[in-house]
Design a protein around this motif. Structure first.
Motif, short mmCIF file in Angstrom:
data_model
loop_
_atom_site.label_atom_id
_atom_site.label_comp_id
_atom_site.label_asym_id
_atom_site.label_seq_id
_atom_site.Cartn_x
_atom_site.Cartn_y
_atom_site.Cartn_z
N PRO A 166 -2.26 13.59 0.36
CA PRO A 166 -3.31 12.59 0.33
C PRO A 166 -2.89 11.32 1.07
O PRO A 166 -1.69 11.03 1.19
CB PRO A 166 -3.50 12.32 -1.18
N PRO A 167 -3.87 10.56 1.57
CA PRO A 167 -3.56 9.37 2.38
C PRO A 167 -2.61 8.38 1.70
O PRO A 167 -1.69 7.87 2.35
CB PRO A 167 -4.93 8.75 2.63
N GLN A 168 -2.82 8.11 0.41
CA GLN A 168 -1.94 7.14 -0.25
C GLN A 168 -0.51 7.64 -0.33
O GLN A 168 0.44 6.87 -0.14
CB GLN A 168 -2.46 6.81 -1.64
N GLN A 169 -0.33 8.93 -0.58
CA GLN A 169 1.02 9.49 -0.62
C GLN A 169 1.69 9.40 0.75
O GLN A 169 2.87 9.07 0.85
CB GLN A 169 0.98 10.95 -1.09
N VAL A 170 0.93 9.67 1.81
CA VAL A 170 1.48 9.55 3.16
C VAL A 170 1.91 8.12 3.44
O VAL A 170 3.01 7.86 3.95
CB VAL A 170 0.44 10.02 4.21
N ALA A 171 1.05 7.16 3.10
CA ALA A 171 1.37 5.75 3.33
C ALA A 171 2.63 5.35 2.56
O ALA A 171 3.51 4.66 3.11
CB ALA A 171 0.19 4.88 2.91
N ASP A 172 2.75 5.79 1.31
CA ASP A 172 3.92 5.43 0.50
C ASP A 172 5.19 6.06 1.06
O ASP A 172 6.25 5.41 1.09
CB ASP A 172 3.71 5.89 -0.94
N GLU A 173 5.09 7.30 1.51
CA GLU A 173 6.29 7.97 2.04
C GLU A 173 6.75 7.35 3.35
O GLU A 173 7.94 7.25 3.62
CB GLU A 173 6.03 9.47 2.18
N VAL A 174 5.79 6.92 4.18
CA VAL A 174 6.17 6.22 5.41
C VAL A 174 6.84 4.89 5.07
O VAL A 174 7.87 4.52 5.65
CB VAL A 174 4.93 5.99 6.31
N ALA A 175 6.26 4.15 4.13
CA ALA A 175 6.84 2.86 3.73
C ALA A 175 8.25 3.05 3.16
O ALA A 175 9.15 2.23 3.43
CB ALA A 175 5.94 2.18 2.71
N ASP A 176 8.46 4.12 2.41
CA ASP A 176 9.80 4.41 1.88
C ASP A 176 10.78 4.70 3.01
O ASP A 176 11.96 4.33 2.94
CB ASP A 176 9.74 5.58 0.91
N ALA A 177 10.30 5.38 4.06
CA ALA A 177 11.16 5.67 5.21
C ALA A 177 11.56 4.39 5.93
O ALA A 177 12.69 4.24 6.39
CB ALA A 177 10.46 6.63 6.17
N VAL A 178 10.62 3.46 6.03
CA VAL A 178 10.93 2.16 6.64
C VAL A 178 11.97 1.43 5.79
O VAL A 178 12.93 0.85 6.32
CB VAL A 178 9.66 1.30 6.78
N ALA A 179 11.78 1.46 4.47
CA ALA A 179 12.74 0.80 3.58
C ALA A 179 14.13 1.42 3.72
O ALA A 179 15.14 0.71 3.73
CB ALA A 179 12.25 0.90 2.13
N ALA A 180 14.18 2.74 3.85
CA ALA A 180 15.47 3.41 4.02
C ALA A 180 16.15 3.03 5.32
O ALA A 180 17.39 3.08 5.42
CB ALA A 180 15.26 4.93 3.96
N ALA A 181 15.35 2.63 6.31
CA ALA A 181 15.90 2.21 7.61
C ALA A 181 16.26 0.72 7.62
O ALA A 181 16.61 0.18 8.67
CB ALA A 181 14.90 2.50 8.72
N GLY A 182 16.13 0.05 6.46
CA GLY A 182 16.51 -1.35 6.37
C GLY A 182 15.35 -2.32 6.40
O GLY A 182 15.56 -3.52 6.23
N GLU A 183 14.14 -1.85 6.65
CA GLU A 183 12.90 -2.63 6.75
C GLU A 183 13.14 -4.05 7.27
O GLU A 183 12.92 -5.03 6.58
CB GLU A 183 12.13 -2.63 5.44
N PRO A 184 13.57 -4.19 8.54
CA PRO A 184 13.91 -5.50 9.09
C PRO A 184 12.70 -6.41 9.32
O PRO A 184 12.86 -7.60 9.57
CB PRO A 184 14.58 -5.17 10.42
N ASP A 185 11.49 -5.87 9.23
CA ASP A 185 10.29 -6.64 9.55
C ASP A 185 9.22 -6.32 8.51
O ASP A 185 9.33 -5.35 7.75
CB ASP A 185 9.80 -6.25 10.95
N ASN A 186 8.17 -7.15 8.45
CA ASN A 186 6.98 -6.78 7.69
C ASN A 186 6.50 -5.42 8.19
O ASN A 186 6.59 -5.14 9.39
CB ASN A 186 5.86 -7.79 7.89
N HIS A 187 5.95 -4.59 7.30
CA HIS A 187 5.47 -3.28 7.76
C HIS A 187 4.21 -2.89 7.00
O HIS A 187 4.14 -2.99 5.77
CB HIS A 187 6.54 -2.20 7.68
#
Length: 336
Positions: free
Chosen positions: A307-328
């Motif tokens: 579902p769209p919300q799960q996709v959005a959350d998993e992408v955001a988690d991937a950004v966080a795992a990469a250090g999330e250097p910027d707003n995303h």
């Protein structure tokens, strides 16, 4: 006294480049290391090579061909400046010549019969989103997600609410109202560069048609039949050089000016406008550069059968795992 040489990793950090880019410059004959270990092949560089490395990276950024870069590197500073100026003058002349050709081509294509969407009935919409600050002190990204408008904006500079104000204006009155919001910031900053600015990437949904309005380095992605396609083009100097084959992806990933925009939302800007015919089963995704700049396997995540919300959350988690250097920010919309 022998000067201690820098490892390729240390030299890369000092120049803002990657070891892979430095190896490329060596292979191209633009920047040979000061020493190569005969047994391991490990490269080492001297302090005095730092300026040359930065110069090569800058000349690559402006799209200078390799032969001309070699000419600049081999010339005294005063002569080198003239060579760079002459190259850029030629670029401007070439661009002027191509502009007339492109104008005629655009007129021809616009006069052709437009293709009709396969589906004309309204499609059901299911949406999800993520909007995180990352390590930044302020949240300057903004988003809108409704059944008829999906948009993201990435603000920068002194005004933290600019992106949100632009999206609110676009939602109520379109591009003209959005430009009016940024117009005051630009006027107040003249003759200096604007103290604040923003990108804008918006999709207006009308039945089975999606109209994209795009300025900056946000992205629209279309997922259809498991395949992911980037609909928009980044308005950055680096992206333009990658598309023309003048800069490699590896060089761009670490380039000090990789986020340098060549188009942002300012009065007089001409946005990219793209029409996308929608089909049942399609997914549209919008991301700010805080997402696609750090997640290497983004396409796999966007195409996931979730579902769209799960996709959005998993992408955001991937950004966080990469250090999330910027707003995303990410918007995910499924059509059925």
């Amino acid at each position: 006294m022998t000067t201690e040489l820098l490892t390729i990793g240390d030299f890369a950090r000092r120049t803002g480049l990657t070891p892979k880019a430095l190896r490329l410059y060596d292979d191209l004959g633009l920047l040979a290391p000061a020493e190569v270990d005969p047994s391991s092949g490990y490269r080492r560089y001297a302090e005095e090579q730092l300026d040359r490395a930065r110069l090569v990276a800058t000349l690559r950024l402006v799209g200078m061909p390799l032969a001309r870069i070699e000419e600049v590197l081999g010339a005294p500073a005063t002569v080198a400046g003239g060579l760079v100026g002459a190259y850029w003058h030629q670029v401007e002349q070439d661009t002027s010549s191509r502009r007339a050709i492109v104008t005629r081509l655009v007129d021809t294509l616009r006069n052709e019969e437009p293709a009709m969407p396969t589906h004309t009935r309204p499609l059901h919409v299911e949406a999800g989103a993520s909007h995180r600050r990352g390590v930044r002190a302020q949240q300057q990204d903004a988003l809108v997600i409704t059944p008829v408008l999906v948009a993201v904006a990435d603000g920068y500079g002194e005004r933290p609410d600019l992106a949100a104000a632009v999206l609110a204006a676009f939602a109520s009155g379109g591009l003209e109202d959005a430009l009016a919001v940024v117009g005051s910031d630009v006027a107040d900053s003249l003759p200096e560069a604007p103290a604040s600015g923003t990108t804008l990437t918006a999709v207006t949904i009308d039945g089975a048609s999606a109209s994209v309005t795009h300025v900056g380095d946000g992205r629209v992605w279309l997922v259809r039949g498991g395949e992911v396609r980037q609909v928009t083009h980044d308005h950055t100097v680096v992206a333009a050089l990658i598309e023309s084959g003048q800069l490699s992806v590896d060089e761009a990933r670490s380039h000090p000016h990789r986020s340098l925009l060549n188009r942002a939302l300012v009065p007089g800007v001409v946005p990219d406008e793209v029409e996308v015919g929608l089909e049942p089963g399609d997914r549209l995704v919008l991301t700010t550069d805080g997402v696609h700049a750090v997640v290497d396997d983004l396409g796999v995540l966007l195409a996931a059968s979730a579902p769209p919300q799960q996709v959005a959350d998993e992408v955001a988690d991937a950004v966080a795992a990469a250090g999330e250097p910027d707003n995303h920010t990410i918007d995910v919309v499924d059509f059925s």
